[in-house]
Scaffold this active site. Structure first.
Site, PDB file in Angstrom:
ATOM      1  N   HIS B  27       0.833  -1.197   0.000  1.00 16.48           N
ATOM      2  CA  HIS B  27       0.000   0.000   0.000  1.00 16.48           C
ATOM      3  C   HIS B  27       0.871   1.251   0.000  1.00 16.48           C
ATOM      4  CE1 HIS B  27      -2.216  -3.355   1.756  1.00 16.48           C
ATOM      5  NE2 HIS B  27      -3.323  -2.771   1.384  1.00 16.48           N
ATOM      6  N   GLU B 429     -17.613  -4.011  24.412  1.00 16.06           N
ATOM      7  CA  GLU B 429     -16.755  -5.190  24.496  1.00 16.06           C
ATOM      8  C   GLU B 429     -15.561  -5.095  23.555  1.00 16.06           C
ATOM      9  OE1 GLU B 429     -19.990  -5.248  23.689  1.00 16.06           O
ATOM     10  OE2 GLU B 429     -20.980  -6.076  25.464  1.00 16.06           O
ATOM     11  N   HIS B 490     -28.112 -15.221  24.697  1.00 12.78           N
ATOM     12  CA  HIS B 490     -27.161 -15.019  25.797  1.00 12.78           C
ATOM     13  C   HIS B 490     -26.453 -16.306  26.213  1.00 12.78           C
ATOM     14  CE1 HIS B 490     -29.035 -11.142  25.890  1.00 12.78           C
ATOM     15  NE2 HIS B 490     -28.364 -10.743  26.954  1.00 12.78           N
TER      16      HIS B 490
END
Lengths: 685, 685
Positions: B27, B429, B490
């Site tokens: 890149h 999270e 869950h």
């Protein structure tokens, strides 16, 4: 006694807290706080006919704060939403008082979090935070697309709105941020998020971790933002909803300040109102605040409440639905072919001839990358399946998932139309998955693509596709260390194992262009299961099917590609790019007089669905000499090689180097396979 | 010829594009665009001593746009950063011209994306977008914490800054949004993100998908934001850096408009400058724009460039470092105990007696949830390991990971101190994982906790912990359908399999409180490996270790908990909450005269590290009657039961109901285990 609206609101509250109390488990506080907003939306705003929760032009309501499921269940019960059985609406309520009292019990229709397919009126499965937000953007995209494709002058068939209740948790989750940025870019004026700002999280005040200015953030995304300071002020909520509807060039957010557990004398406004039953004293106190009759039994519904909803939502919805039915009848006459397409979408049927242009590929030693052959097949399918739309997380030139001539799904200001079939998700994998679920929930076939490694960023929505049984197609390319120079951060290792380990997903890793064709032929008819295609970056030889078995074997997950006379001494099993490698080894073994078999195993999931008899015919139990080869984690392959079998796989992360150098480094060579095969052949003797 | 600064900038550019060209992969465009900013930061801003890339008080530089790795490699080469071997700085350069020319080749020190531990001077592994941003917040937290704990009047030991280069991709990724919101809340004035706004993504213009106002969004997060319109204006960049440093109560963002592939005649400002070599013509054209000598060889470094860096960065860094060394010497005399702690942190050593308070638990049929016993052990360890800090994604009351008396890590305005040991990550999270990595990169032991199901939201940073060999501890509770009423969204199913399938992570699922103690005793000394603890929501009986084998067996991953005389007819294998279930079945079998063995298998990973001999002693190959029991996906267990063995596990998602009802529904009963065991015992005969 309070007014009928207030009484209705308080009924939602009491039913919700009683449901949680009876279950001795659940989340009462948010339901109590949001009952007025729920009332406002359902009674005065939603275009929704309780008599038909499947009406395709209904407004969608998404409870992204899925833990407040009793809020939704209470409302579905009080509004008399009808049940769905075997995909058809029936003349029975979705929920009864008995169902509410069975909250969170085995096999009840009122599970802990709202589950799509379990309960009529639940538009999507929510609970994992942020996902409802992402889904809602997909639903809003679907509305725009349906309208762009099917509406005609005089026939505004698909003119509906998507309304979401979300909370602090949603606002903190990255997936919702990604989805909001996308919705702002796409100028989705048909979308409203009502953000329940109650300042409380599980650990306590949001001051512990979340003190940004959410409203300003959404303005930065290009949303229209309003803030209301009193969650109990129904009039203000209605005015804000009206203003939100009036802004058609941007999505709307309504920041609604509420008090969690409103009414509970001690727990209101505290974290303890969030995730556990209130207890008898608090319930008693709250009922006093609501002016509830002291002698009312549990799950008491005051006279007039259901009737009140029937006269508001019910009447409005029935009228709108009747008008729509009439409109659609006329549309069917005027545009029979389009109407037939709409029928297919609603009924999850495929158009006839959807697969007629799927190509067959000639044998070719140089071959083609499976991402490229898949791109070709995708286009062959897209041509005959007009309601398949999708895109990638800013990787379309690499994943080859562009629908040629399909146009970009964009608002006018970004030079596209909402009828475009190519979605540009940006570098937002997580939202892509969640949005694809939302699109699929509207009946449109959706796909999302990216590099297999980045499935890690979107595991949560992939899993939800499976839980909801949505036929979202995940097209993941660059499926092994064959990625080469980009190195270990870009080379999937455990991703195949994790997808195979997830229930309800069909993971397929085709070995050549013809298996790619067969994969599409197999996946598309699965209208109630998500699928993953794992595709190569690098060229794969197109296997000579006149010499080896037909790729049609893919439909069974694993099949004998080549074998010997009689019982083999060793079976070589591989998927994807490694199949041609084991074929090379097989040819050598055969030359050397060692009896070998090659099993192409593109899909564990499909193979496991076959009869024991078929599986034993492919992998005869008495042949213990076995070698599995895959450029991925060995984990899971023991199932097919048994204890003592050989697995040539990745036990570490990859490395940055040209792919050919990596194959040698990590032992994916004909010599290594041959060597393992010979040792296994001896075991089998 | 240009001025020395300009010459230096252009050298970074030419080296970068030549590295990519030589590799025929990579890149170039972002490196060319960001060379002036790189020069500004390194030459004039960073407090960094090239002679010691391990200096603990150095400013951290994070290249979140990891694909632009040649930008960093060129700079490390030109600034003469020294190498690190076996953890020590040596008198040799980190990178040579030869290394640059080996970009993206096997075993080179210049892999495709920057890899921590591979190349001295690389502070973190980047490439998966957004992760560098998340890491930087962890690094900034670490600085604040180190300063709060160890700085003393007259001793400002830890006074450094974290600077990040990030791009459009980072800004689109949810993890960076979560991290930015966290950094704003925490008022991390020691953090600056330079956002390379080049308006180009892989699919084309950012107008395709990303049109929000990023600066305004960051203001909403509470950041200080500046916008610069010319990426080549070094003076302006320096002024902005100075202003950013002056704002100490908020993190800073500098929006820097750049031209990707700056200088390339045709490709500049286009997507084609992003991810592929420029080609000879474009390189020639760019060199002409840079005023590069036409006859310069590849990897040409003009006279004076290295010296220029030596006189700027090098001299400034050496002086600052010398001053710091002196300061630290004096500190060591004044505060020997604290200095000894700092030594431990730097050298990844544990304090003596760190484990002395780890409890032993009495046998107890009622038992205790492993999340609770783990909370107790965590506190026993935290007491003697002061530099362990961590928290949860808004679930601490459930995950029991609070360090009692440890205080909250918060800015003053939110009523805490930066010396607090309890982090409040919010419902974020993904950022939690990425932040924990950043903290661990600074030598502090970090942990993040949540429900096991939500490991799905943070798989990417968990994997990066493993790639970087960082000892982050992931404490995941609610590890099975034992979650109960919250239901399938869950209840983890495939999560254990996916963690076990990931290389380099130690996953442990202890069966009772004493195995929890042993797990901590095993994990904490692993200073170069992340670990996952999978813990129960529900109570687990504390096994009577006078009757059954010692929990110390956990250190070997799997061990014989109970057995019979002589060769068993059947082996029952289980982990976590299912161990007591198989013990019950074992007792029945023994009563009935069937020879059975129980193997507790808390960790596949640890078990696989043992010798074949040990593993065979636990699972004798000639005992083919085997039953594995785990409330999770069966995937992977075939390894221990073999073809034909029995696996009692989850083959579907879970359901919402009280846990006891789920155990029956899904077949986790003594009867089911007994039944399977008897059938397996017959096989073994």
């Amino acid at each position: 006694m309070s007014t009928l609206p207030q009484l209705t609101i308080n009924t939602i509250r009491t039913l919700s807290m009683e449901g949680v109390e009876r279950a001795n488990s659940g989340h009462p506080g948010t339901a109590m706080a949001l009952a007025p907003a729920m009332y406002a939306v359902w009674q005065h705003d939603l275009k929704y006919d309780p008599a038909d929760p499947c009406w395709p032009a209904r407004d969608r309501f998404v409870l992204s704060v899925g833990h407040a499921s009793m809020l939704l269940y209470s409302t579905l019960f009080l509004t008399g939403v009808k049940d769905i059985q075997d995909g058809k609406v029936v003349d029975a309520p979705s929920l009864t008082v008995e169902d509410l009292s069975q909250f969170r019990q085995l096999n009840s229709k009122t599970p802990g979090h709202p589950e799509y397919r379990f309960t009529a009126g639940v538009e999507t499965t929510t609970g994992p935070l942020g996902q409802g937000c992402g889904n809602s953007v997909g639903m809003a995209i679907a509305q725009k697309w349906m309208s762009a494709r099917y509406d005609r002058p005089g026939f505004k068939l698909f003119d509906y709105h998507v309304t979401v209740f979300c909370g602090d948790g949603d606002m903190m989750e990255g997936v919702a941020s990604e989805a909001a940025s996308t919705a702002g870019h796409l100028a989705l004026g048909n979308l409203t998020w009502i953000y329940d700002s109650n300042q409380i999280s599980i650990e306590g005040s949001t001051d512990l971790a979340f003190t940004e200015n959410v409203g300003k953030r959404f303005e930065a995304y290009g949303w229209h933002v309003q803030t209301l300071t009193d969650g109990n002020d129904v009039e203000a909520i209605l005015a804000a909803l009206k203003a939100a509807r009036a802004v058609t060039d941007r999505p709307s957010m309504i920041v609604l300040k509420t008090v969690i557990g409103y009414g509970a004398p001690k727990k209101a406004g505290t974290a303890s109102a969030h995730g556990e039953p209130l207890g008898a004293d608090e319930i008693k106190g709250a009922k006093a605040v609501y002016g509830w009759p002291e002698d009312a039994p549990d799950f008491y519904v005051p006279d007039g409440v259901k009737e009140h909803f029937a006269e508001g939502l019910g009447k409005r919805g029935a009228e709108a639905h009747a008008e729509w039915r009439e409109l659609f009848s006329a549309y069917r006459e005027a545009h029979p072919e389009l109407a037939a397409e709409i029928d297919c979408i609603i009924e999850h049927r495929l158009p006839e001839g959807w697969d007629k242009d799927i190509p067959t590929f000639e044998a070719d030693a140089k071959g083609v990358a499976s991402r490229a052959s898949s791109g070709q097949v995708l286009n062959a399918v897209a041509k005959n399946l007009p309601w398949m739309i999708g895109g990638s997380a800013d990787l379309t030139p690499s994943t080859k998932t562009d629908i040629k001539g399909g146009g970009s799904f964009q608002p006018e200001k970004w030079n596209g139309t909402y009828g475009g079939r190519n979605l540009h998700f940006g570098v937002r994998e997580h939202a892509m998955g969640s949005i694809c679920n939302g699109i699929a929930l509207s009946g449109i076939r959706s796909y999302g693509s990216g590099f297999l490694i980045f499935s890690d960023y979107m595991k949560a929505p992939i899993r939800l596709s499976a839980i909801m049984e949505l036929p979202v197609l995940y097209i993941f390319t660059h499926d092994s260390i064959g990625v080469g120079e980009d190195g270990p951060t870009h080379q999937p290792i455990e991703q195949l194992a994790q997808l195979r380990a997830t229930p309800g997903i069909m993971t397929i890793r085709p070995s050549d262009a013809n298996e790619v064709s067969e994969a599409w032929r197999t996946l598309i008819p699965m209208t109630h299961k998500p699928a993953v295609l794992a595709l190569s970056r690098q060229n794969l030889p197109t296997i000579d099917r006149t010499k080896y078995a037909s790729a049609a074997g893919l439909a069974k997950g694993g099949y004998v590609l080549a074998s010997c006379d009689g019982k083999p001494d060793v079976i070589l099993i591989a998927s994807g790019s490694e199949v041609s490698l084991v074929v090379t080894a097989y040819e050598k073994l055969t030359e050397e007089g060692i009896k070998a078999r090659v099993v192409s195993m593109p899909s564990f999931d499909l193979f496991e669905e076959q009869s024991q008899e078929y599986r034993d015919s492919v992998l005869p139990p008495d042949v213990i000499g076995r070698v599995a080869v895959e450029q991925a984690a060995a984990f899971g392959w023991d199932r097919y090689v048994g204890i003592g079998g050989a697995i040539i796989a990745m036990n570490t992360f990859g490395a940055s180097a040209p792919a050919s150098a990596l194959l040698t480094k990590f032992g994916f060579t004909p010599e290594a396979v041959l060597d393992a095969a010979k040792r296994q052949a001896l075991r089998g003797k």
